[in-house]
Design an enzyme around this catalytic site. Structure first.
Site, PDB file in Angstrom:
ATOM      1  N   LYS A 178      -8.264  -7.882  10.479  1.00  0.00           N
ATOM      2  CA  LYS A 178      -6.557  -8.834  10.009  1.00  0.00           C
ATOM      3  C   LYS A 178      -5.967  -9.025  11.828  1.00  0.00           C
ATOM      4  O   LYS A 178      -5.471  -9.915  11.369  1.00  0.00           O
ATOM      5  CB  LYS A 178      -5.926  -7.743   9.847  1.00  0.00           C
ATOM      6  CG  LYS A 178      -6.049  -6.759   8.458  1.00  0.00           C
ATOM      7  CD  LYS A 178      -5.587  -4.755   8.033  1.00  0.00           C
ATOM      8  CE  LYS A 178      -5.856  -4.496   6.711  1.00  0.00           C
ATOM      9  NZ  LYS A 178      -5.630  -3.467   6.575  1.00  0.00           N
ATOM     10  N   GLN A 211      -3.958   2.175   8.339  1.00  0.00           N
ATOM     11  CA  GLN A 211      -4.882   1.844   7.904  1.00  0.00           C
ATOM     12  C   GLN A 211      -5.324   3.095   6.958  1.00  0.00           C
ATOM     13  O   GLN A 211      -5.211   4.128   7.604  1.00  0.00           O
ATOM     14  CB  GLN A 211      -6.390   1.808   9.157  1.00  0.00           C
ATOM     15  CG  GLN A 211      -6.991   1.194   8.297  1.00  0.00           C
ATOM     16  CD  GLN A 211      -7.283  -0.022   7.197  1.00  0.00           C
ATOM     17  OE1 GLN A 211      -6.516  -0.961   7.661  1.00  0.00           O
ATOM     18  NE2 GLN A 211      -8.296  -0.024   6.053  1.00  0.00           N
ATOM     19  N   ASP A 247       2.660  -3.097   3.700  1.00  0.00           N
ATOM     20  CA  ASP A 247       1.034  -3.057   2.729  1.00  0.00           C
ATOM     21  C   ASP A 247       1.886  -3.175   1.081  1.00  0.00           C
ATOM     22  O   ASP A 247       0.940  -2.423   0.170  1.00  0.00           O
ATOM     23  CB  ASP A 247       0.271  -1.145   2.810  1.00  0.00           C
ATOM     24  CG  ASP A 247      -0.742  -1.884   3.234  1.00  0.00           C
ATOM     25  OD1 ASP A 247      -1.686  -2.554   3.240  1.00  0.00           O
ATOM     26  OD2 ASP A 247      -1.333  -0.721   4.278  1.00  0.00           O
TER      27      ASP A 247
HETATM   28  N1  GUN Z   1      -8.091   0.058   3.073  1.00  0.00           N
HETATM   29  C1  GUN Z   1      -8.195  -0.394   2.144  1.00  0.00           C
HETATM   30  N2  GUN Z   1      -7.429  -0.922   1.846  1.00  0.00           N
HETATM   31  C2  GUN Z   1      -6.188  -0.913   2.413  1.00  0.00           C
HETATM   32  C3  GUN Z   1      -4.958  -1.636   2.263  1.00  0.00           C
HETATM   33  O1  GUN Z   1      -4.949  -2.779   1.469  1.00  0.00           O
HETATM   34  N3  GUN Z   1      -4.272  -0.917   3.583  1.00  0.00           N
HETATM   35  C4  GUN Z   1      -4.549  -0.406   4.087  1.00  0.00           C
HETATM   36  N4  GUN Z   1      -3.748   0.048   5.082  1.00  0.00           N
HETATM   37  N5  GUN Z   1      -5.202   0.105   4.414  1.00  0.00           N
HETATM   38  C5  GUN Z   1      -6.342   0.264   3.403  1.00  0.00           C
END
Ligand code: GUN
Length: 293
Positions: free
Chosen positions: A52, A96, A119
C-alpha cells in the site's frame, strides 16, 4: 478463452489516479493522504501494508503507517482510530486485518469515521452501497466489478453465482452485481458452506465468482461451457521453479477450467492487483470529498 489481465488494467487505472493526484497537487492542494494501522507482525499483513505504501508513492500520495505491538489493547487502538478520525491531514485510513484475537474487529470498524473508511467496511458505507448511493466500495468487490466493466462483459440478466459469503468479498459483490446499474442487473445466487447441490447451481452460472478461500475448489465439472470465471482465491503453494520456493494459486483449478470458459482471471495477476487499486480510488475520492463533504 480470454485471460482477464488484472495487472494491465490495474496499471492503466494507476496512471489515471496518478494524473488526478498530480492535478490536485498542481492546484496547490495537499496530496491525497492514506494512513494504515498495523497491529503485530503477521507476515502477510506486513506485505500488504508495504505494498500500500509503494502504491501511494507511485501515485504521488502521502502514506503513513502506525505500527502497534501484538499485545496492544483494544482501547489503545480505539484511541488511535479516534486520533486519525480527527487528523485533518489524513484523508482516509485503514486498520489492517486480521487483528489479534483479543480485539473486537467490528468494534474497531464501527469506530472509524465513515468519511475516512477507505476500506469501505463501516456499516454506513456498506448500507449506502446497498441502497445504491455513493460510498466507498470494499476493494475486492470494486476490483471484480471494474474488471468486468473494462472488459465489456455483459452482466444484464445474467446468472451470477458467488461462492463464499464473507463481509469483504462474497456478500458485497453479490449486492453490487444485483443492483440496477451497469455492470449489474444480474440474478445473483450466493452460495456458502451450507449450500446444497452446489455443483448443480454452479453449472447454471453465466458468471462464476469463487471466493471460498479453498485451493482448487472449483473444478471443470462445476463450470458451464463459455462461463465467465472470476477467481478471488490466493493460496501459497511450494514450487521448485520459483526463486522464493513458492507460487500463488487460486480457488479455481485453472488448467482444466480455463479450457471451458469464455473469460477467466488468473492467479496471480487477476483480481489481486485490482484490490490495491480499490484503496487508491477510495483515497482519491476522500481527498476530493466526493462522497462526504
Ligand atoms: N486484510 C486482507 N485484506 C484486507 C483489506 O482489504 N483491508 C484490510 N484493512 N485488511 C485486509
Amino acid at each position: 478463452m480470454k485471460l482477464i489481465d488484472g495487472n494491465a488494467i490495474a496499471e492503466q487505472i494507476r496512471k489515471e489516479i496518478a494524473a488526478e493526484a498530480a492535478s490536485i497537487i498542481d492546484k496547490g492542494l495537499p496530496a491525497p493522504h492514506l494512513a494504515a494501522i498495523l497491529v503485530g507482525n503477521d507476515p502477510a499483513s506486513m506485505t500488504y501494508v508495504a505494498n500500500k505504501e509503494k502504491d501511494c508513492k507511485a501515485c504521488g500520495f502521502i502514506s503513513s503507517i502506525y505500527r502497534l505491538d501484538e499485545k496492544t489493547t483494544e482501547k489503545s487502538i480505539l484511541e488511535l482510530v479516534d486520533f486519525l478520525n480527527n487528523d485533518h491531514e489524513v484523508d482516509g485510513f485503514i486498520v489492517q486485518l486480521p487483528l489479534p484475537a483479543h480485539i473486537r474487529v467490528n468494534k474497531v470498524i464501527e469506530n472509524i469515521s465513515p468519511a475516512k473508511d477507505v476500506d469501505g467496511f463501516h456499516p454506513v458505507n456498506l448500507g449506502r452501497m446497498m441502497i445504491n448511493i455513493p460510498s466507498y466500495l470494499p476493494a475486492t468487490p470494486y476490483g471484480i466489478v471494474e474488471l468486468i466493466r473494462r472488459y465489456g462483459i455483459e452482466t444484464e440478466g445474467q446468472h451470477c453465482v458467488v461462492i463464499g459469503r464473507s463481509n469483504i468479498v462474497g456478500t458485497p459483490v453479490s449486492v453490487l452485481l444485483s443492483r440496477n446499474t451497469n455492470p449489474g442487473n444480474c440474478t445473483v445466487t450466493l452460495c456458502h458452506s451450507r449450500t446444497q447441490h452446489l455443483k448443480e447451481i454452479c453449472l447454471q452460472a453465466d458468471i462464476l465468482i469463487a471466493a471460498i478461500g479453498k485451493k482448487w475448489f472449483v473444478t471443470a465439472d462445476m463450470v458451464k461451457q463459455d462461463a465467465v470465471v472470476i477467481d478471488v482465491g490466493m493460496h501459497r503453494i511450494e514450487s521448485a521453479e520459483s526463486k522464493s520456493g513458492f507460487r500463488l494459486t487460486g480457488d479455481v483449478k485453472f488448467d482444466e477450467v480455463s479450457k471451458k470458459c469464455s473469460y477467466i482471471t488468473p492467479v496471480p495477476g487477476g483480481v489481486g492487483p485490482m484490490t490495491r487499486i480499490g484503496l487508491l480510488t477510495n483515497t482519491l475520492k476522500a481527498a476530493k470529498k466526493e462522497i462526504y463533504t
